[in-house]
Design a protein around this motif. Structure first.
Motif, PDB file in Angstrom:
ATOM      1  N   VAL A  59       0.860  -1.176   0.000  1.00  0.00           N
ATOM      2  CA  VAL A  59       0.000   0.000   0.000  1.00  0.00           C
ATOM      3  C   VAL A  59       0.896   1.226   0.000  1.00  0.00           C
ATOM      4  O   VAL A  59       1.785   1.361   0.837  1.00  0.00           O
ATOM      5  CB  VAL A  59      -0.908   0.033   1.252  1.00  0.00           C
ATOM      6  CG1 VAL A  59      -1.753   1.289   1.268  1.00  0.00           C
ATOM      7  CG2 VAL A  59      -1.778  -1.202   1.321  1.00  0.00           C
ATOM      8  N   ASP A  60       0.664   2.129  -0.946  1.00  0.00           N
ATOM      9  CA  ASP A  60       1.434   3.367  -1.020  1.00  0.00           C
ATOM     10  C   ASP A  60       0.687   4.467  -0.274  1.00  0.00           C
ATOM     11  O   ASP A  60      -0.279   5.018  -0.776  1.00  0.00           O
ATOM     12  CB  ASP A  60       1.669   3.756  -2.473  1.00  0.00           C
ATOM     13  CG  ASP A  60       2.597   4.947  -2.613  1.00  0.00           C
ATOM     14  OD1 ASP A  60       2.961   5.561  -1.586  1.00  0.00           O
ATOM     15  OD2 ASP A  60       2.966   5.266  -3.753  1.00  0.00           O
ATOM     16  N   TRP A  61       1.133   4.777   0.928  1.00  0.00           N
ATOM     17  CA  TRP A  61       0.468   5.793   1.753  1.00  0.00           C
ATOM     18  C   TRP A  61       0.529   7.188   1.140  1.00  0.00           C
ATOM     19  O   TRP A  61      -0.234   8.064   1.529  1.00  0.00           O
ATOM     20  CB  TRP A  61       1.107   5.849   3.128  1.00  0.00           C
ATOM     21  CG  TRP A  61       0.826   4.683   4.014  1.00  0.00           C
ATOM     22  CD1 TRP A  61      -0.010   3.628   3.783  1.00  0.00           C
ATOM     23  CD2 TRP A  61       1.396   4.444   5.293  1.00  0.00           C
ATOM     24  NE1 TRP A  61       0.002   2.756   4.827  1.00  0.00           N
ATOM     25  CE2 TRP A  61       0.861   3.234   5.777  1.00  0.00           C
ATOM     26  CE3 TRP A  61       2.310   5.133   6.084  1.00  0.00           C
ATOM     27  CZ2 TRP A  61       1.209   2.712   7.013  1.00  0.00           C
ATOM     28  CZ3 TRP A  61       2.659   4.608   7.311  1.00  0.00           C
ATOM     29  CH2 TRP A  61       2.110   3.412   7.770  1.00  0.00           C
ATOM     30  N   SER A  62       1.419   7.406   0.167  1.00  0.00           N
ATOM     31  CA  SER A  62       1.497   8.735  -0.448  1.00  0.00           C
ATOM     32  C   SER A  62       0.468   8.909  -1.559  1.00  0.00           C
ATOM     33  O   SER A  62       0.289  10.002  -2.078  1.00  0.00           O
ATOM     34  CB  SER A  62       2.902   8.989  -0.992  1.00  0.00           C
ATOM     35  OG  SER A  62       3.186   8.123  -2.069  1.00  0.00           O
ATOM     36  N   ASP A  63      -0.225   7.842  -1.906  1.00  0.00           N
ATOM     37  CA  ASP A  63      -1.257   7.875  -2.936  1.00  0.00           C
ATOM     38  C   ASP A  63      -2.597   8.227  -2.281  1.00  0.00           C
ATOM     39  O   ASP A  63      -3.059   7.499  -1.405  1.00  0.00           O
ATOM     40  CB  ASP A  63      -1.344   6.518  -3.625  1.00  0.00           C
ATOM     41  CG  ASP A  63      -2.345   6.478  -4.753  1.00  0.00           C
ATOM     42  OD1 ASP A  63      -2.924   7.529  -5.086  1.00  0.00           O
ATOM     43  OD2 ASP A  63      -2.554   5.389  -5.301  1.00  0.00           O
ATOM     44  N   PRO A  64      -3.219   9.342  -2.682  1.00  0.00           N
ATOM     45  CA  PRO A  64      -4.494   9.731  -2.062  1.00  0.00           C
ATOM     46  C   PRO A  64      -5.578   8.665  -2.162  1.00  0.00           C
ATOM     47  O   PRO A  64      -6.439   8.570  -1.291  1.00  0.00           O
ATOM     48  CB  PRO A  64      -4.907  10.995  -2.826  1.00  0.00           C
ATOM     49  CG  PRO A  64      -3.654  11.519  -3.419  1.00  0.00           C
ATOM     50  CD  PRO A  64      -2.785  10.322  -3.673  1.00  0.00           C
ATOM     51  N   SER A  65      -5.542   7.834  -3.196  1.00  0.00           N
ATOM     52  CA  SER A  65      -6.582   6.821  -3.348  1.00  0.00           C
ATOM     53  C   SER A  65      -6.422   5.664  -2.357  1.00  0.00           C
ATOM     54  O   SER A  65      -7.301   4.815  -2.266  1.00  0.00           O
ATOM     55  CB  SER A  65      -6.585   6.280  -4.775  1.00  0.00           C
ATOM     56  OG  SER A  65      -5.387   5.586  -5.040  1.00  0.00           O
ATOM     57  N   SER A  67      -6.375   5.979   0.873  1.00  0.00           N
ATOM     58  CA  SER A  67      -7.048   6.252   2.150  1.00  0.00           C
ATOM     59  C   SER A  67      -8.542   6.487   1.918  1.00  0.00           C
ATOM     60  O   SER A  67      -8.975   6.848   0.827  1.00  0.00           O
ATOM     61  CB  SER A  67      -6.426   7.467   2.842  1.00  0.00           C
ATOM     62  OG  SER A  67      -6.728   8.644   2.141  1.00  0.00           O
ATOM     63  N   ALA A  68      -9.307   6.289   2.979  1.00  0.00           N
ATOM     64  CA  ALA A  68     -10.766   6.424   2.884  1.00  0.00           C
ATOM     65  C   ALA A  68     -11.202   7.867   2.653  1.00  0.00           C
ATOM     66  O   ALA A  68     -12.191   8.121   1.973  1.00  0.00           O
ATOM     67  CB  ALA A  68     -11.415   5.884   4.158  1.00  0.00           C
ATOM     68  N   ASN A  69     -10.433   8.833   3.206  1.00  0.00           N
ATOM     69  CA  ASN A  69     -10.836  10.234   3.085  1.00  0.00           C
ATOM     70  C   ASN A  69     -10.241  10.932   1.860  1.00  0.00           C
ATOM     71  O   ASN A  69     -10.455  12.125   1.670  1.00  0.00           O
ATOM     72  CB  ASN A  69     -10.476  11.006   4.363  1.00  0.00           C
ATOM     73  CG  ASN A  69      -8.986  11.035   4.634  1.00  0.00           C
ATOM     74  OD1 ASN A  69      -8.190  10.610   3.805  1.00  0.00           O
ATOM     75  ND2 ASN A  69      -8.615  11.534   5.793  1.00  0.00           N
ATOM     76  N   GLY A  70      -9.496  10.195   1.047  1.00  0.00           N
ATOM     77  CA  GLY A  70      -8.958  10.781  -0.176  1.00  0.00           C
ATOM     78  C   GLY A  70      -7.719  11.633   0.027  1.00  0.00           C
ATOM     79  O   GLY A  70      -7.259  12.287  -0.899  1.00  0.00           O
ATOM     80  N   ARG A  71      -7.170  11.628   1.252  1.00  0.00           N
ATOM     81  CA  ARG A  71      -5.941  12.382   1.529  1.00  0.00           C
ATOM     82  C   ARG A  71      -4.823  11.391   1.821  1.00  0.00           C
ATOM     83  O   ARG A  71      -5.037  10.381   2.487  1.00  0.00           O
ATOM     84  CB  ARG A  71      -6.128  13.302   2.730  1.00  0.00           C
ATOM     85  CG  ARG A  71      -7.106  14.421   2.456  1.00  0.00           C
ATOM     86  CD  ARG A  71      -7.071  15.492   3.512  1.00  0.00           C
ATOM     87  NE  ARG A  71      -6.977  14.951   4.857  1.00  0.00           N
ATOM     88  CZ  ARG A  71      -7.794  15.246   5.840  1.00  0.00           C
ATOM     89  NH1 ARG A  71      -8.785  16.092   5.644  1.00  0.00           N
ATOM     90  NH2 ARG A  71      -7.629  14.728   7.032  1.00  0.00           N
ATOM     91  N   PRO A  72      -3.635  11.687   1.319  1.00  0.00           N
ATOM     92  CA  PRO A  72      -2.534  10.758   1.568  1.00  0.00           C
ATOM     93  C   PRO A  72      -2.172  10.706   3.054  1.00  0.00           C
ATOM     94  O   PRO A  72      -2.277  11.700   3.759  1.00  0.00           O
ATOM     95  CB  PRO A  72      -1.379  11.320   0.737  1.00  0.00           C
ATOM     96  CG  PRO A  72      -1.715  12.744   0.495  1.00  0.00           C
ATOM     97  CD  PRO A  72      -3.219  12.844   0.525  1.00  0.00           C
ATOM     98  N   LYS A  73      -1.758   9.542   3.495  1.00  0.00           N
ATOM     99  CA  LYS A  73      -1.352   9.360   4.892  1.00  0.00           C
ATOM    100  C   LYS A  73       0.098   9.801   5.091  1.00  0.00           C
ATOM    101  O   LYS A  73       0.520  10.095   6.196  1.00  0.00           O
ATOM    102  CB  LYS A  73      -1.508   7.881   5.272  1.00  0.00           C
ATOM    103  CG  LYS A  73      -1.227   7.560   6.706  1.00  0.00           C
ATOM    104  CD  LYS A  73      -1.526   6.112   7.023  1.00  0.00           C
ATOM    105  CE  LYS A  73      -1.229   5.800   8.471  1.00  0.00           C
ATOM    106  NZ  LYS A  73      -1.532   4.420   8.821  1.00  0.00           N
ATOM    107  N   PHE A  74       0.862   9.842   4.002  1.00  0.00           N
ATOM    108  CA  PHE A  74       2.273  10.196   4.060  1.00  0.00           C
ATOM    109  C   PHE A  74       2.588  11.134   2.905  1.00  0.00           C
ATOM    110  O   PHE A  74       2.241  10.839   1.761  1.00  0.00           O
ATOM    111  CB  PHE A  74       3.127   8.920   3.968  1.00  0.00           C
ATOM    112  CG  PHE A  74       4.591   9.125   4.184  1.00  0.00           C
ATOM    113  CD1 PHE A  74       5.100   9.297   5.458  1.00  0.00           C
ATOM    114  CD2 PHE A  74       5.476   9.131   3.115  1.00  0.00           C
ATOM    115  CE1 PHE A  74       6.460   9.470   5.673  1.00  0.00           C
ATOM    116  CE2 PHE A  74       6.836   9.294   3.317  1.00  0.00           C
ATOM    117  CZ  PHE A  74       7.320   9.465   4.598  1.00  0.00           C
TER     118      PHE A  74
END
Length: 125
Positions: A59-65, A67-74
């Motif tokens: 899972v690429d945390w820098s990809d907005p897709s 996460s559930a809220n559409g914002r990247p985690k990293f």
């Protein structure tokens, strides 16, 4: 650990001695995929290093897709990208332990967690 001015001097010297005739673009070009062209996803490319994947789904945390809220985690800032590159170089070099040094809340654990998630590994603290 070197301070930034010293690191810049050492990097410049290192590159002038070991990288003669090789452009920056060529140094950033990844080597061949370790498991061949038709690899079975046992490696993930984190430029320019191939890192072995784990049992989980990468899972690429820098990809907005991702996460559930559409914002990247990293967020991959220039400094996070540089630190990730150094960490990947250490991980790709062999099965040895890696010591990360830095002040509290500098992002060491988050960087390791990001790399683990990106490669499908589980991070245990």
């Amino acid at each position: 650990s070197l301070d930034l001015p010293s690191r810049t001097i050492i990097r410049k010297e290192f590159n002038s001695l070991l990288s003669k005739g090789i452009s920056l673009k060529e140094r950033d070009h990844p080597a061949r995929r370790p498991d061949g062209r038709k690899g079975n996803d046992s490696f993930v490319l984190i430029k320019p290093f191939w890192i072995k994947t784990g049992q989980g789904d990468p899972v690429d945390w820098s990809d907005p897709s991702s996460s559930a809220n559409g914002r990247p985690k990293f967020i991959l800032t220039p400094s996070a990208t540089a630190n990730l590159r150094r960490l990947c170089q250490a991980v790709a070099s062999g099965p040895w332990s890696i010591l990360l040094e830095g002040p509290t809340s500098a992002g060491k654990t988050t960087l390791v967690e990001y790399l683990a998630a990106r490669c499908g590994h589980r991070c245990v603290r």
